[in-house]
Design an enzyme around this catalytic site. Structure first.
Site, PDB file in Angstrom:
ATOM      1  CE  LYS A 176       8.142   2.324 -18.679  1.00  0.00           C
ATOM      2  NZ  LYS A 176       7.569   1.529 -17.591  1.00  0.00           N
ATOM      3  CG  HIS A 235      15.673  14.670 -18.337  1.00  0.00           C
ATOM      4  ND1 HIS A 235      15.781  13.595 -17.476  1.00  0.00           N
ATOM      5  CD2 HIS A 235      15.977  14.206 -19.461  1.00  0.00           C
ATOM      6  CE1 HIS A 235      15.922  12.699 -17.873  1.00  0.00           C
ATOM      7  NE2 HIS A 235      16.347  12.819 -19.199  1.00  0.00           N
ATOM      8  CE  LYS A 245      18.209   0.408 -16.234  1.00  0.00           C
ATOM      9  NZ  LYS A 245      17.792  -0.713 -15.734  1.00  0.00           N
ATOM     10  CB  SER A 255       8.932  -0.545 -20.816  1.00  0.00           C
ATOM     11  OG  SER A 255       8.592  -1.524 -19.907  1.00  0.00           O
ATOM     12  CE  LYS A 288      13.789  -0.619 -10.079  1.00  0.00           C
ATOM     13  NZ  LYS A 288      14.480  -0.759 -11.519  1.00  0.00           N
TER      14      LYS A 288
HETATM   15  N1  GLU Z   1      12.822  -2.637 -14.037  1.00  0.00           N
HETATM   16  C1  GLU Z   1      13.201  -2.779 -15.213  1.00  0.00           C
HETATM   17  C2  GLU Z   1      14.664  -2.061 -15.013  1.00  0.00           C
HETATM   18  O1  GLU Z   1      15.363  -2.002 -14.138  1.00  0.00           O
HETATM   19  C3  GLU Z   1      12.288  -2.277 -16.316  1.00  0.00           C
HETATM   20  C4  GLU Z   1      11.902  -0.827 -16.026  1.00  0.00           C
HETATM   21  C5  GLU Z   1      10.804  -0.344 -17.270  1.00  0.00           C
HETATM   22  O2  GLU Z   1      10.387  -1.094 -18.015  1.00  0.00           O
HETATM   23  O3  GLU Z   1      10.224   0.451 -16.898  1.00  0.00           O
HETATM   24  O4  GLU Z   1      15.177  -1.586 -16.074  1.00  0.00           O
END
Ligand code: GLU
Length: 480
Positions: free
Chosen positions: A75, A70, A99, A368, A111
């Protein structure tokens, strides 16, 4: 040996996340079609590739899952662990969607994972494997500054991110925004100050914000401040270590328990986090550490009395087999998915307050986001403003001192105040300020739903409602 005890009645990680999602959407007014569209994972790419190492070809399996587009880029981190599998990567990608929406980082969720035990390989071998995995993803635009931007996760860190960024640049020599293809890079490879500590720092800011509200503390049966609170941390990796260290050093919390792979340490007077961390680095585990009692089955320490429990390791560690014996009145999920859906229900019934993963560990992706913006703007934060800010502060200090001389009063500014006031914010301070603001705002949006709606009795459901609404609005704006 610390083991995760689970019963066969436990659903998979992805099913568990879906159950929590379903609990929230049942209280929302979404069309069934949109509900389904938001729940499902858009795509998962599986790659199997061979690398010639130690005189033989080794085949590795990796995944990159895209949960929701969306917003783009999508990320989420890349995990290196022998237990990585498709269900896990999809669950984690889905959590990334919610998140990012919750903390208003303008990304969809994704992921990645590589099924590998990084400890089995030498650094130069790991570099070859990482570069090859990155190559497979880059050529399919599954790593790309505009489409899909990975970051560190379990088993990876800034070293791996630097290899990935370099691999992308080799394959896209004219892309001026190449550095933004991955975050969590070292400073000298386009990283940002404060990214390594960010997730742990975010856990600290989340707890500070929780402790600002009497009503919220009361829900967990707690009072006062973080000072003197007994904290048990599971996992002294990047997230657990920073969270425990900051809470002890800056907020006066007592780290009474640390659970690691080879058992747990317990000391009611408080453990020295830095000393335990150095011990682990030197000896490969906590075994033999003095100044604490050692428990061979570390998972049992999760059931110890404390004020705050911080699971900062794996998913599913609090589950149907141990939830009813957990005594902590407050759990903050520094890891992704440490509490299964079944355990969540048991704990809720017991009155335990859970600060959910999608909020609690969002500090990493928040910083990030700052790193990605820094890479796209090609300038470090604060570079233009810092000295101008200092000059303006100096003007005010000079004027106050002139007035003081004019009035002949013996008022004067303390040296400490003057030094602090005159110093313009550098990148690290700006990052921490942005992170603190983000964590506060996201908490407030969650607690509003938690307290204002009679049908919402926990923070996780509140967090899902806030984030699903945002994702739904994005889809609706796209005409879906
Ligand atoms: N791996 C981290 C998480 O689970 C960071 C992800 C990121 O910074 O894109 O949130």
């Amino acid at each position: 040996m610390t083991t995760v005890h689970q019963t066969s009645a436990e659903p998979s990680f992805r099913e568990s996340v879906d159950m929590m999602f379903n609990r929230a959407v049942a209280l929302m007014d979404l069309s069934p079609g949109l509900e389904e569209k938001i729940r499902v994972c858009n795509a998962t790419y599986t790659v199997r590739f061979g690398v010639r190492l130690r005189g033989a070809i080794h085949t590795f399996t990796g995944y990159r899952s895209v949960h929701s587009e969306h917003m783009e880029p999508v990320k989420g981190g890349i995990r290196f662990a022998p237990s990585v599998h498709q269900d896990e990567v999809e669950a984690l990608a889905s959590l990334m969607t919610f998140k990012c929406a919750l903390v208003e980082a303008p990304f969809g969720g994704s992921k990645g994972g590589l099924r590998i035990d990084p400890n089995e390989w030498e650094p130069h071998e790991l570099e070859q494997i990482t570069r090859r995995f990155a190559y497979e993803l880059i050529k399919r635009d599954l790593i790309n500054p505009a489409q899909n931007v990975p970051a560190p996760d379990m088993g990876t860190g800034e070293r791996e991110m630097a290899w990935i960024a370099d691999q992308y640049k080799r394959m896209n020599t004219t892309d001026i925004n190449g550095a933004a293809c991955v975050t969590g890079k070292p400073i000298n490879a386009g990283g940002i100050q404060g990214r390594t500590e960010a997730t742990g720092r975010g856990v600290q800011y989340a707890l500070r914000e929780f402790f600002r509200y009497e009503e919220d503390k009361a829900a967990a049966g707690l009072t006062g401040t973080l000072k003197g609170k007994r904290v048990i941390v599971q996992g002294l990796g990047n997230v657990g270590y920073h969270a425990a260290k900051f809470l002890a050093q800056e907020d006066g919390a007592l780290i009474t328990g640390i659970i690691e792979r080879d058992g747990a340490l317990h000391n009611e007077a408080g453990l020295d986090v830095e000393a335990v961390h150095s011990w682990i680095k030197k000896h490969g585990g906590i075994s033999g550490y003095p100044d604490a009692t050692h428990q061979a089955d570390g998972a049992l320490l999760l059931e110890q009395e404390c004020d705050i429990l911080i699971p900062a390791a794996l998913e599913g560690v609090i589950n149907l087999s141990n939830a009813d014996r957990i005594k902590a009145p407050l759990i903050i999920e520094a890891a992704n998915g440490p509490v299964t859906a079944g355990a969540d229900e048991i704990l809720r019934d017991k009155g335990c307050v859970i600060i959910p993963d999608m909020y609690a560990n969002a500090g990493g992706v928040t910083v990030s986001y700052f790193e990605w913006v820094k890479n796209l703007s090609h300038i470090r934060f604060g570079r233009m403003q810092r000295r101008a800010e200092e000059a303006r502060h100096q003007l005010l200090v000079d004027e106050l001192q002139r007035l003081d001389r004019y009035l002949g009063s013996d008022w004067s500014m303390s040296k400490d105040f003057k030094e602090k006031y005159l110093r313009g914010a550098d990148e690290l301070e700006l990052v921490r300020s942005g992170l603190d603001d983000t964590m506060r705002a996201a908490y407030q949006s969650m607690r509003k739903v938690w307290h204002e709606r009679d049908d919402v009795t926990d923070l996780r459901t509140a967090a899902f409602i806030v984030s699903i609404s945002k994702v739904a609005m994005s889809y609706q704006a796209k005409g879906l």
